[in-house]
Write a protein that holds these residues in place. Structure first.
Motif, PDB file in Angstrom:
ATOM      1  N   LEU A  12       6.558  -5.635 -15.444  1.00 51.58           N
ATOM      2  CA  LEU A  12       5.271  -5.402 -14.805  1.00 51.58           C
ATOM      3  C   LEU A  12       5.231  -5.960 -13.389  1.00 51.58           C
ATOM      4  CD1 LEU A  12       2.454  -4.180 -15.373  1.00 51.58           C
ATOM      5  CD2 LEU A  12       1.724  -6.464 -16.101  1.00 51.58           C
ATOM      6  N   GLY A  13       5.796  -7.145 -13.184  1.00 49.17           N
ATOM      7  CA  GLY A  13       5.796  -7.740 -11.855  1.00 49.17           C
ATOM      8  C   GLY A  13       6.548  -6.895 -10.848  1.00 49.17           C
ATOM      9  N   LEU A  14       7.676  -6.347 -11.261  1.00 56.62           N
ATOM     10  CA  LEU A  14       8.458  -5.460 -10.395  1.00 56.62           C
ATOM     11  C   LEU A  14       7.634  -4.239 -10.007  1.00 56.62           C
ATOM     12  CD1 LEU A  14      11.138  -4.595  -9.083  1.00 56.62           C
ATOM     13  CD2 LEU A  14      11.816  -3.652 -11.307  1.00 56.62           C
ATOM     14  N   GLU A  15       6.880  -3.696 -10.974  1.00 57.92           N
ATOM     15  CA  GLU A  15       6.051  -2.526 -10.688  1.00 57.92           C
ATOM     16  C   GLU A  15       4.890  -2.872  -9.764  1.00 57.92           C
ATOM     17  OE1 GLU A  15       5.090   1.514 -10.764  1.00 57.92           O
ATOM     18  OE2 GLU A  15       6.903   0.452 -11.411  1.00 57.92           O
ATOM     19  N   PHE A  16       4.310  -4.060  -9.918  1.00 57.41           N
ATOM     20  CA  PHE A  16       3.264  -4.489  -8.981  1.00 57.41           C
ATOM     21  C   PHE A  16       3.818  -4.528  -7.555  1.00 57.41           C
ATOM     22  CE2 PHE A  16       0.502  -6.333 -12.405  1.00 57.41           C
ATOM     23  CZ  PHE A  16      -0.696  -5.801 -11.964  1.00 57.41           C
ATOM     24  N   ALA A  17       5.015  -5.057  -7.393  1.00 57.38           N
ATOM     25  CA  ALA A  17       5.625  -5.132  -6.069  1.00 57.38           C
ATOM     26  C   ALA A  17       5.935  -3.740  -5.533  1.00 57.38           C
ATOM     27  CB  ALA A  17       6.894  -5.978  -6.137  1.00 57.38           C
ATOM     28  N   ARG A  18       6.495  -2.883  -6.380  1.00 60.50           N
ATOM     29  CA  ARG A  18       6.868  -1.532  -5.962  1.00 60.50           C
ATOM     30  C   ARG A  18       5.640  -0.736  -5.507  1.00 60.50           C
ATOM     31  NH1 ARG A  18       9.203  -0.022 -10.392  1.00 60.50           N
ATOM     32  NH2 ARG A  18      11.360  -0.355  -9.725  1.00 60.50           N
ATOM     33  N   GLN A  19       4.576  -0.786  -6.299  1.00 56.35           N
ATOM     34  CA  GLN A  19       3.389  -0.004  -5.944  1.00 56.35           C
ATOM     35  C   GLN A  19       2.636  -0.605  -4.755  1.00 56.35           C
ATOM     36  OE1 GLN A  19       0.741   1.770  -8.750  1.00 56.35           O
ATOM     37  NE2 GLN A  19       2.278   1.894 -10.372  1.00 56.35           N
ATOM     38  N   ALA A  20       2.739  -1.906  -4.562  1.00 61.00           N
ATOM     39  CA  ALA A  20       2.128  -2.504  -3.378  1.00 61.00           C
ATOM     40  C   ALA A  20       2.762  -1.923  -2.117  1.00 61.00           C
ATOM     41  CB  ALA A  20       2.279  -4.021  -3.407  1.00 61.00           C
ATOM     42  N   LEU A  21       4.080  -1.822  -2.107  1.00 65.05           N
ATOM     43  CA  LEU A  21       4.773  -1.220  -0.968  1.00 65.05           C
ATOM     44  C   LEU A  21       4.364   0.238  -0.804  1.00 65.05           C
ATOM     45  CD1 LEU A  21       8.397  -2.633  -1.477  1.00 65.05           C
ATOM     46  CD2 LEU A  21       6.782  -3.291   0.323  1.00 65.05           C
ATOM     47  N   ALA A  22       4.305   0.965  -1.917  1.00 69.28           N
ATOM     48  CA  ALA A  22       3.971   2.384  -1.861  1.00 69.28           C
ATOM     49  C   ALA A  22       2.550   2.619  -1.349  1.00 69.28           C
ATOM     50  CB  ALA A  22       4.136   3.017  -3.241  1.00 69.28           C
ATOM     51  N   ARG A  23       1.659   1.659  -1.591  1.00 66.65           N
ATOM     52  CA  ARG A  23       0.269   1.784  -1.161  1.00 66.65           C
ATOM     53  C   ARG A  23       0.039   1.234   0.247  1.00 66.65           C
ATOM     54  NH1 ARG A  23      -3.975   2.390  -5.172  1.00 66.65           N
ATOM     55  NH2 ARG A  23      -3.095   3.031  -7.171  1.00 66.65           N
ATOM     56  N   GLY A  24       1.111   0.847   0.917  1.00 64.43           N
ATOM     57  CA  GLY A  24       0.989   0.483   2.318  1.00 64.43           C
ATOM     58  C   GLY A  24       0.853  -0.989   2.623  1.00 64.43           C
ATOM     59  N   ALA A  25       1.213  -1.858   1.686  1.00 67.50           N
ATOM     60  CA  ALA A  25       1.171  -3.287   1.972  1.00 67.50           C
ATOM     61  C   ALA A  25       2.076  -3.603   3.158  1.00 67.50           C
ATOM     62  CB  ALA A  25       1.615  -4.092   0.753  1.00 67.50           C
ATOM     63  N   ALA A  26       1.611  -4.503   4.028  1.00 68.09           N
ATOM     64  CA  ALA A  26       2.394  -4.865   5.205  1.00 68.09           C
ATOM     65  C   ALA A  26       3.597  -5.719   4.840  1.00 68.09           C
ATOM     66  CB  ALA A  26       1.510  -5.610   6.203  1.00 68.09           C
ATOM     67  N   LYS A  27       3.464  -6.504   3.786  1.00 60.67           N
ATOM     68  CA  LYS A  27       4.531  -7.413   3.365  1.00 60.67           C
ATOM     69  C   LYS A  27       4.334  -7.732   1.886  1.00 60.67           C
ATOM     70  CE  LYS A  27       5.413 -10.803   6.209  1.00 60.67           C
ATOM     71  NZ  LYS A  27       5.285 -12.110   6.917  1.00 60.67           N
ATOM     72  N   VAL A  28       5.441  -7.840   1.152  1.00 56.94           N
ATOM     73  CA  VAL A  28       5.372  -8.213  -0.259  1.00 56.94           C
ATOM     74  C   VAL A  28       6.370  -9.320  -0.526  1.00 56.94           C
ATOM     75  CG1 VAL A  28       5.654  -7.467  -2.654  1.00 56.94           C
ATOM     76  CG2 VAL A  28       4.649  -5.899  -0.988  1.00 56.94           C
ATOM     77  N   TYR A  29       5.856 -10.482  -0.906  1.00 54.61           N
ATOM     78  CA  TYR A  29       6.705 -11.574  -1.368  1.00 54.61           C
ATOM     79  C   TYR A  29       6.906 -11.408  -2.873  1.00 54.61           C
ATOM     80  CZ  TYR A  29       5.390 -14.010   2.987  1.00 54.61           C
ATOM     81  OH  TYR A  29       5.176 -14.365   4.297  1.00 54.61           O
ATOM     82  N   ALA A  30       8.171 -11.406  -3.299  1.00 50.54           N
ATOM     83  CA  ALA A  30       8.498 -11.227  -4.710  1.00 50.54           C
ATOM     84  C   ALA A  30       8.977 -12.556  -5.276  1.00 50.54           C
ATOM     85  CB  ALA A  30       9.569 -10.153  -4.886  1.00 50.54           C
ATOM     86  N   GLY A  31       8.101 -13.231  -6.023  1.00 52.56           N
ATOM     87  CA  GLY A  31       8.427 -14.538  -6.557  1.00 52.56           C
ATOM     88  C   GLY A  31       9.201 -14.447  -7.861  1.00 52.56           C
TER      89      GLY A  31
END
Length: 234
Positions: free
Chosen positions: A17-36
Motif C-alpha cells: 500500500l505504501g508503494l502505491e501511495f507513493a506511485r499515485q502521488a507522483l502520478a497526481r502531480g506531487a512536486a516531491k515524494v519522500y519514500a520512508g
C-alpha cells in the motif's frame, strides 16, 4: 488539499500500500515524494527520494522531520499485522509489538511533522486505519486493539491540529491484496482502488475514507452494535 504541487512523505513506502501511495502521488502531480523505509535500498520506485525511516525510533523520526522541512502531506502507512487473539499464546507481547508500530509509530511521525505541516500552510495527514478499528476479529485480536487505538489517536490529532489548518484523514479498509494478506482466504481490494479513493477523499476535503464495501457497511451499522457479535474474518 490537492496532490498537485504537494511534497509528500509516505512511511512504509517500499512495498504494498505504501508503494502505491507513493506511485499515485507522483502520478497526481506531487512536486516531491519522500519514500520512508527501514531499509531505503528496498525503495526502487523511480522519481521518489528514499529516506531511512523507522517509525518506532523517535530520534530517527525527529531527524527525518528536520531533514524534510518542505513536507505538506504525511501518509502514516507503516504498520504490522500478526495473527492471534487476546487470550491464547502470548497476547501481551504481541500487543506491545503492534502498539509500538501501529500506534506509537504513528504518534512519533505525526508529532514530529506537526510543526512542519503548520509552517507550510497546514497540509494534511493520512492515517491508514482498518475495518477492525471498529470491531475485533478474533484471528486478529491484538492487531484490532492497536487499530482501535490508532483510530482514537487519529481523532485526537484531528481536533488538536485543526487550529493550524491541518486536514487529518482516517482511512478505513478491510483486507487489501498485498503480501501481508497473501495467506488469507477472504475478499480483498486492490492497493490501487484504496489509494485512488483515499486521495480523492483528501482532495474533496474528507476527514474519513471508507475504501471498500465492508468498511462502508460496518460503519453504517455501528449504532446497531455490530462490534458485539463475533466476526468471521473469512
Amino acid at each position: 488539499m490537492k496532490l498537485e504541487g504537494a511534497v509528500v512523505l509516505v512511511t512504509g513506502a517500499n512495498r504494498g500500500l505504501g508503494l502505491e501511495f507513493a506511485r499515485q502521488a507522483l502520478a497526481r502531480g506531487a512536486a516531491k515524494v519522500y519514500a520512508g523505509a527501514r531499509d531505503p535500498s528496498k525503495v526502487t520506485l523511480p522519481g521518489v527520494i528514499p529516506v531511512k525511516l523507522d517509525v518506532t525510533d523517535a530520534a530517527n523520526v525527529a531527524a527525518v522531520a528536520e531533514q524534510c522541512k518542505d513536507v505538506t502531506l504525511v501518509v502514516n502507512n507503516a504498520g504490522i499485522a500478526r495473527l492471534g487473539g487476546v487470550v491464547e499464546g502470548d497476547p501481551a507481547a504481541q500487543l506491545r509489538e503492534h502498539l509500538e508500530t501501529n500506534v506509537f509509530g504513528m504518534l512519533n511521525v505525526s508529532r514530529s511533522f506537526a510543526d512542519t505541516l503548520g509552517a507550510n500552510g497546514g497540509g494534511a495527514l493520512i492515517n491508514v486505519l482498518s475495518l477492525v478499528s471498529w470491531l475485533n476479529v478474533p484471528m486478529l485480536g491484538t492487531y484490532s486493539v492497536s487499530k482501535a487505538a490508532a483510530w482514537s489517536l487519529t481523532n485526537g490529532l484531528r481536533h488538536e491540529l485543526k487550529k493550524q489548518g491541518t486536514q487529518v484523514v482516517g482511512l478505513h479498509v478491510g483486507f487489501i491484496d498485498t503480501d501481508l494478506t497473501a495467506g488469507l482466504d477472504a475478499p480483498k481490494v486492490t492497493t490501487g482502488q484504496v489509494v485512488n479513493q483515499t486521495y480523492a477523499g483528501l482532495e474533496a476535503g474528507a476527514e474519513e475514507v471508507t475504501a471498500d464495501d465492508a468498511s462502508v457497511h460496518v460503519k453504517s451499522v455501528l449504532s446497531q452494535g455490530v462490534y458485539l457479535a463475533e466476526v468471521d474474518a473469512a
